[in-house]
Enzyme design. Structure first.
Site, PDB file in Angstrom:
ATOM      1  N   SER A 165       1.700  21.869  58.335  1.00 31.34           N
ATOM      2  CA  SER A 165       1.256  22.967  57.716  1.00 31.34           C
ATOM      3  C   SER A 165       2.624  23.479  56.941  1.00 31.34           C
ATOM      4  O   SER A 165       3.571  23.726  57.701  1.00 31.34           O
ATOM      5  CB  SER A 165       0.724  24.072  58.508  1.00 31.34           C
ATOM      6  OG  SER A 165      -0.638  23.605  58.863  1.00 31.34           O
ATOM      7  N   GLU A 188       4.352  36.691  44.279  1.00 35.98           N
ATOM      8  CA  GLU A 188       3.201  36.809  43.966  1.00 35.98           C
ATOM      9  C   GLU A 188       2.143  36.563  44.902  1.00 35.98           C
ATOM     10  O   GLU A 188       1.084  36.917  44.665  1.00 35.98           O
ATOM     11  CB  GLU A 188       2.938  35.981  42.392  1.00 35.98           C
ATOM     12  CG  GLU A 188       3.742  36.216  41.322  1.00 35.98           C
ATOM     13  CD  GLU A 188       5.137  35.360  41.586  1.00 35.98           C
ATOM     14  OE1 GLU A 188       5.837  35.771  40.577  1.00 35.98           O
ATOM     15  OE2 GLU A 188       5.441  35.048  42.426  1.00 35.98           O
ATOM     16  N   SER A 189       2.351  36.051  45.951  1.00 41.48           N
ATOM     17  CA  SER A 189       1.415  35.830  47.152  1.00 41.48           C
ATOM     18  C   SER A 189       1.856  34.564  47.931  1.00 41.48           C
ATOM     19  O   SER A 189       3.214  34.543  48.314  1.00 41.48           O
ATOM     20  CB  SER A 189       0.178  35.611  46.708  1.00 41.48           C
ATOM     21  OG  SER A 189      -0.791  35.820  48.034  1.00 41.48           O
ATOM     22  N   HIS A 227      -2.279  22.229  54.314  1.00 44.00           N
ATOM     23  CA  HIS A 227      -2.320  21.936  55.655  1.00 44.00           C
ATOM     24  C   HIS A 227      -2.934  20.449  55.512  1.00 44.00           C
ATOM     25  O   HIS A 227      -3.816  20.312  54.852  1.00 44.00           O
ATOM     26  CB  HIS A 227      -3.407  22.681  56.156  1.00 44.00           C
ATOM     27  CG  HIS A 227      -2.901  24.390  56.266  1.00 44.00           C
ATOM     28  ND1 HIS A 227      -2.180  24.833  56.931  1.00 44.00           N
ATOM     29  CD2 HIS A 227      -3.405  25.116  55.361  1.00 44.00           C
ATOM     30  CE1 HIS A 227      -2.044  26.008  56.795  1.00 44.00           C
ATOM     31  NE2 HIS A 227      -2.944  26.283  55.737  1.00 44.00           N
ATOM     32  N   CYS A 259      -1.067  36.992  42.431  1.00 45.27           N
ATOM     33  CA  CYS A 259      -1.616  38.311  41.587  1.00 45.27           C
ATOM     34  C   CYS A 259      -0.846  38.304  40.607  1.00 45.27           C
ATOM     35  O   CYS A 259      -0.691  39.446  40.045  1.00 45.27           O
ATOM     36  CB  CYS A 259      -1.330  39.393  42.564  1.00 45.27           C
ATOM     37  SG  CYS A 259       0.105  39.752  43.376  1.00 45.27           S
TER      38      CYS A 259
END
Length: 88
Positions: free
Chosen positions: A26, A33-34, A39, A54
């Site tokens: 992972s 921005e996020s 995974h 975003c």
């Protein structure tokens, strides 16, 4: 790097390996921005990619294409969710 080509600003990258030698990984890239998350489940020949942004200038599609080039999957199923409609 997926963050660069998508015009996101990388803050940190962290990765974890699970299940020993044949296990999956992972990886989480935190971007201003996020996030971008990958995974893998090698025993199933399966991986997921989640790109959330975003940022008005960022291009999550470019990040997805870059990761697909790197992972070289035989098959791709893509889902798109516009989460902006939930922000009131």
């Amino acid at each position: 790097m997926a963050a660069e080509v998508s015009k996101m600003h990388l803050v940190a990258v962290r990765g974890w390996k699970f299940g020993g030698e044949k296990g999956g990984v992972s990886v989480l890239a935190l971007v201003t921005e996020s996030h971008i998350a990958v995974h893998t489940w090698p025993q199933y020949g399966y991986a997921t990619v989640d790109i959330f942004t975003c940022g008005e200038e960022s291009n999550p599609e470019a990040a997805f294409e870059e990761l697909c080039k790197y992972l070289a999957p035989k098959k791709v199923v893509k889902h798109y969710a516009d989460r902006s409609s939930n922000m009131i």
